[in-house]
Design an enzyme around this catalytic site. Structure first.
Site, short mmCIF file in Angstrom:
data_model
loop_
_atom_site.label_atom_id
_atom_site.label_comp_id
_atom_site.label_asym_id
_atom_site.label_seq_id
_atom_site.Cartn_x
_atom_site.Cartn_y
_atom_site.Cartn_z
N HIS A 76 16.26 31.91 60.24
CA HIS A 76 16.46 33.13 61.02
C HIS A 76 15.13 33.55 61.62
CE1 HIS A 76 17.36 37.31 62.01
NE2 HIS A 76 18.64 36.98 61.93
N GLU B 80 20.44 32.92 68.34
CA GLU B 80 20.10 34.34 68.32
C GLU B 80 18.84 34.58 69.14
OE1 GLU B 80 21.62 36.70 64.62
OE2 GLU B 80 19.95 35.45 64.04
#
Length: 254
Positions: A99, A169
């Protein structure tokens, strides 16, 4: 959406949630126990402190449970870290790796994420591997180059649709309320699919590609309807069952 690929909506609670938050988890499971749950898969990635209790809450339910990071070693002198085997024992089925908040806050490299991914597979976990560009990289028209480098460096050779999910993302869209245009999302996902097929062949054609970054009920239909977007990685909106389920409801009409 990609024909033949079952959608997945994954929630990332990040560093949020204590015992009382399990009420929201119960509500999510209840909402997906109806016919809605037959239209998609769902996973909630909770803080490590909640994993065991969340596993008890979700026992017998169709909702998967995920961790938010894992070390690449099975055990050892790594204070504060958690191994994939520990996540598995606590009840996890999935784990988020790479992430942008880990890449930035903890300076995680593609090489490290690749090692973590292999370790997750060895423990029997599905790896949700995240990629995405920063605002400055997009402004410099380097978004696809960055995504390509992250895919190439973060994914081991053993990728299959069963052991890996990719989440795009854009860093500048996470938690900001900003979202890229539909055209930008389409271009990023088409590029990822192309790169994955080039490297992994038919296996790359069947990988689930999620979009993440300020996904909420008001924009879910627009984003989830884009070609090669096979679901969402949801941050803040996954903390409330009503919002998460509203995003899932989008699949009734897609």
């Amino acid at each position: 959406m990609t024909p033949g690929i079952r959608p997945l909506v994954a929630g990332n609670w990040k560093m949020n949630g204590k015992g009382e938050s399990l009420t929201e988890l119960r509500a999510i499971a209840a909402g997906l126990s109806s016919d809605l749950g037959r239209k998609l898969d769902a996973v909630i990635c909770v803080p490590a402190t909640l994993l065991s209790r969340a596993a008890e809450t979700l026992e017998g339910e169709t909702v998967g449970l995920g961790g938010q990071d894992a070390h690449f070693k099975t055990s050892g002198a790594h204070t504060g870290d958690i191994s994939p085997e520990m996540l598995k024992e606590a009840g996890a089925t999935h784990v988020i790796l790479g992430h942008s908040e880990r890449r930035t806050d903890h300076h995680e490299s593609n090489k490290l994420i690749c090692a973590k991914t292999e370790a997750a597979w060895a423990a029997g976990l599905v790896a949700i591997v995240c990629v995405g560009e920063t605002a400055s990289e997009r402004k410099a028209e380097r978004a696809l180059d960055v995504i390509g480098d992250q895919l190439s460096g973060s994914l081991p050779d053993g990728v299959t649709a069963e052991n890996t999910i990719i989440a795009y993302e854009p860093v500048w869209a996470i938690g900001t309320g900003l979202t890229p245009t539909v055209q930008d999302v389409r271009a990023a996902h088409a590029f990822m699919r192309e790169q994955l097929i080039e490297r992994f062949g038919a296996k790359g054609a069947h990988l689930r590609l999620l979009y993440g970054g300020s996904v909420k009920p008001s924009n879910a239909a627009e984003l989830l309807g884009v070609a090669d977007v096979d679901g969402a990685l949801v941050g803040g909106a996954s903390l409330k069952a009503a919002d998460f389920l509203a995003i899932c409801e989008t699949y009734r009409n897609l």
